[in-house]
Scaffold this active site. Sequence first.
Site, PDB file in Angstrom:
ATOM      1  N   GLU A  41       0.879  -1.163   0.000  1.00  0.00           N
ATOM      2  CA  GLU A  41       0.000   0.000   0.000  1.00  0.00           C
ATOM      3  C   GLU A  41       0.921   1.218   0.000  1.00  0.00           C
ATOM      4  O   GLU A  41       1.810   1.308   0.851  1.00  0.00           O
ATOM      5  CB  GLU A  41      -0.869  -0.020   1.268  1.00  0.00           C
ATOM      6  CG  GLU A  41      -1.908   1.072   1.247  1.00  0.00           C
ATOM      7  CD  GLU A  41      -2.792   1.118   2.486  1.00  0.00           C
ATOM      8  OE1 GLU A  41      -2.795   0.146   3.273  1.00  0.00           O
ATOM      9  OE2 GLU A  41      -3.463   2.149   2.659  1.00  0.00           O
ATOM     10  N   ARG A 265       5.072 -12.983   9.633  1.00  0.00           N
ATOM     11  CA  ARG A 265       5.732 -11.712   9.331  1.00  0.00           C
ATOM     12  C   ARG A 265       7.058 -11.632  10.068  1.00  0.00           C
ATOM     13  O   ARG A 265       7.269 -12.296  11.083  1.00  0.00           O
ATOM     14  CB  ARG A 265       4.828 -10.525   9.637  1.00  0.00           C
ATOM     15  CG  ARG A 265       4.569 -10.227  11.100  1.00  0.00           C
ATOM     16  CD  ARG A 265       3.865  -8.866  11.267  1.00  0.00           C
ATOM     17  NE  ARG A 265       2.851  -8.586  10.267  1.00  0.00           N
ATOM     18  CZ  ARG A 265       2.799  -7.459   9.530  1.00  0.00           C
ATOM     19  NH1 ARG A 265       3.685  -6.524   9.682  1.00  0.00           N
ATOM     20  NH2 ARG A 265       1.837  -7.271   8.677  1.00  0.00           N
ATOM     21  N   LYS A 275       4.371   0.670   9.401  1.00  0.00           N
ATOM     22  CA  LYS A 275       4.506   1.967   8.747  1.00  0.00           C
ATOM     23  C   LYS A 275       3.909   3.082   9.590  1.00  0.00           C
ATOM     24  O   LYS A 275       4.426   4.192   9.609  1.00  0.00           O
ATOM     25  CB  LYS A 275       3.823   1.916   7.374  1.00  0.00           C
ATOM     26  CG  LYS A 275       4.709   1.289   6.318  1.00  0.00           C
ATOM     27  CD  LYS A 275       4.033   1.277   4.972  1.00  0.00           C
ATOM     28  CE  LYS A 275       3.053   0.122   4.875  1.00  0.00           C
ATOM     29  NZ  LYS A 275       2.537  -0.110   3.527  1.00  0.00           N
TER      30      LYS A 275
HETATM   31  P1  ATP Z   1       2.688  -2.272   7.949  1.00  0.00           P
HETATM   32  O1  ATP Z   1       1.927  -2.981   9.016  1.00  0.00           O
HETATM   33  O2  ATP Z   1       4.118  -2.087   8.237  1.00  0.00           O
HETATM   34  O3  ATP Z   1       2.030  -1.027   7.465  1.00  0.00           O
HETATM   35  P2  ATP Z   1       1.505  -3.670   5.855  1.00  0.00           P
HETATM   36  O4  ATP Z   1       1.360  -5.133   5.866  1.00  0.00           O
HETATM   37  O5  ATP Z   1       0.288  -2.862   6.133  1.00  0.00           O
HETATM   38  O6  ATP Z   1       2.697  -3.295   6.762  1.00  0.00           O
HETATM   39  P3  ATP Z   1       1.613  -3.421   3.038  1.00  0.00           P
HETATM   40  O7  ATP Z   1       2.085  -2.292   2.218  1.00  0.00           O
HETATM   41  O8  ATP Z   1       0.164  -3.729   3.039  1.00  0.00           O
HETATM   42  O9  ATP Z   1       2.106  -3.156   4.508  1.00  0.00           O
HETATM   43  O10 ATP Z   1       2.459  -4.738   2.740  1.00  0.00           O
HETATM   44  C1  ATP Z   1       2.900  -5.171   1.495  1.00  0.00           C
HETATM   45  C2  ATP Z   1       3.311  -6.604   1.619  1.00  0.00           C
HETATM   46  O11 ATP Z   1       4.398  -6.731   2.515  1.00  0.00           O
HETATM   47  C3  ATP Z   1       2.180  -7.453   2.158  1.00  0.00           C
HETATM   48  O12 ATP Z   1       2.096  -8.629   1.394  1.00  0.00           O
HETATM   49  C4  ATP Z   1       2.596  -7.740   3.575  1.00  0.00           C
HETATM   50  O13 ATP Z   1       2.105  -8.976   3.994  1.00  0.00           O
HETATM   51  C5  ATP Z   1       4.121  -7.715   3.489  1.00  0.00           C
HETATM   52  N1  ATP Z   1       4.708  -7.350   4.779  1.00  0.00           N
HETATM   53  C6  ATP Z   1       4.499  -6.232   5.485  1.00  0.00           C
HETATM   54  N2  ATP Z   1       5.164  -6.253   6.658  1.00  0.00           N
HETATM   55  C7  ATP Z   1       5.820  -7.447   6.693  1.00  0.00           C
HETATM   56  C8  ATP Z   1       6.683  -8.087   7.639  1.00  0.00           C
HETATM   57  N3  ATP Z   1       6.996  -7.509   8.804  1.00  0.00           N
HETATM   58  N4  ATP Z   1       7.180  -9.294   7.324  1.00  0.00           N
HETATM   59  C9  ATP Z   1       6.869  -9.887   6.163  1.00  0.00           C
HETATM   60  N5  ATP Z   1       6.069  -9.351   5.238  1.00  0.00           N
HETATM   61  C10 ATP Z   1       5.538  -8.142   5.487  1.00  0.00           C
HETATM   62 MG    MG Z   2      -1.462  -2.892   4.931  1.00  0.00          MG
END
Ligand code: ATP
Ligand code: MG
Length: 563
Positions: A41, A265, A275
Amino acid sequence: MAENISNTAEESVKSLNFLEEIIENDIENGLKEVHTRFPPEPNGYLHIGHAKSICLNFGLAKRYNGTCNLRFDDTNPAKEETEYVDSIKEDIKWLGFKWNKECYTSDYFQQLYDWAVELIKKNLAYVDDQTQEEIRKGRGTVMNSGVESPYRNRSVEENIDLLERMKNGEFADGEKVLRAKIDMSHPNMLMRDPLLYRILHADHHRTGKKWSIYPMYDYAHGESDSIENITHSICTLEFDVHRALYEWFIEKLNIYPSHQFEFARLNITNTVMSKRKLLQLVKENLVMGWDDPRMPTICGLRRRGYTPASIRTFAEKVGVAKRDNIIDLGLLEFCVREDLNHSSQRRMAVLDPIKVVITNYPEDKTEIISCINNPQDEEAGHRDISFSREVYIDRNDFKEEATKKYFRLSPGKEVRLRYSYLIKCEEVIKDSEGNITELRCSYDPESMGGKSSDGRKVKGIIHWVDVKTAGEIEVRLFDRLFLQENPDEAEEGKTFVDNINPDSLTIVKGYAESSLLKAKIGESFQFERIGYFVVDKDSTENKQIFNRTVTLRDTWAKSLKKK
Ligand code: ATP
Ligand code: MG
């Protein structure tokens, strides 16, 4: 040939992770090509957790000769910006991966809308006028069934008309939503008539004001995967309860059957990795920005001196788990130390200088010494350094009262200046407050480059720089950003922010050999006996600034040996 054989043997010994097992099984059952995607995102900068996901998705595609798309999951106009889109692309390229297509969920808005209409026509979706609160209450609890909305049985025509008017902006935010018609007593709460669309009068970074409704994650994600013929949609564990819904939409719309798989994760000690929290650190000026070298962001790690290879190795070593765990920050440091040991040239710099005057060395003499740049890499060649009567050494390489086991410089003791002469401390000069300001030493003129006049051996070797040619540098020494292993486990009434390490940044003034003064931003070096350092982007023509990437000492490997 022999090399090939041993490589193959090595490959076959390495066991498959559970995703590789699934994929190989699918291939055996006729799957032609593997398609994965990385779906960020665009609401912040990527962090090391995303790097893990990038290495996994792009890595699997590469391993099985498939493709990986980059898809911006841009369904929430309020938080998304083009700045983030650009940084995400830069970071993925820097990590060494190439996407097949650059996609945007927003490109599918029309298709998603058409499918919503199709679901209405199949009596599988309806417009609900209840407030958010009423909808929440109506869902029931894990123990109790929910109740059906009074608007659940609207006619197909009315639903289509209302949805179109929602789209055209006739209603205010929150006035209506589109819901799937599934089962209000389903054991999985997410299946109790989940939301498909909400009204949002907002400017979208790509579609502007065209849409007044935006699809929810669960509705958009699976269908976007399906549009792109994604075979393996990999996401983090918390989405496992969403899988039923992911499959429900695909089944009811009868579209390409993408499948979702979950892995744990990545969490790292003394680090926060959401983020939202990273944005808070930036907004509250608790760090220098998204690319602060203490941040776990990819741009922060890059500025810190991490190499793409070190991050890929880290992702590989962490592996793919099905249960949440927390990885020691030391493993990441271990990976970059290993990589830089091979790739970075050696230099000498003194971070806490004390002047040494070699009293029996001629005042106007300068010698040029040729030093090897990297013992790990013959091709790195040699460079010249100068030596003259006055040099700087590090304050902690001298002790006034030394024990027998202290092999560095002390009164009456001899030590070798790396690549140069043996010197002996004859006199310690102090200021009126008793601080040491200068050491007066003698040298053995026969001892250049490992020799000595009478064959005597000296154990200690210390680094130094020539006062005549060395230049002043600023060095930024970083430590972990958070004191606690898990910064989120804050005491009551406190948050992760209260857990910030007040000493995570120390700035010192040091001296560097002259060749370091011309180094370019982003170049990495090993400062002999100290650690790995990279030229920071804040450097100017008159001022070189170095970031410490990592110290030389390998605490992670040591702690492993202890276990
Ligand atoms: P955050 O919680 O940091 O905002 P998010 O999952 O909301 O992370 P996205 O931009 O939606 O962020 O994530 C893009 C991809 O990265 C998704 O497939 C998510 O599952 C993966 N991802 C995000 N954080 C992690 C992590 N700590 N370990 C492994 N994969 C991750
Ligand atoms: Mg997200």
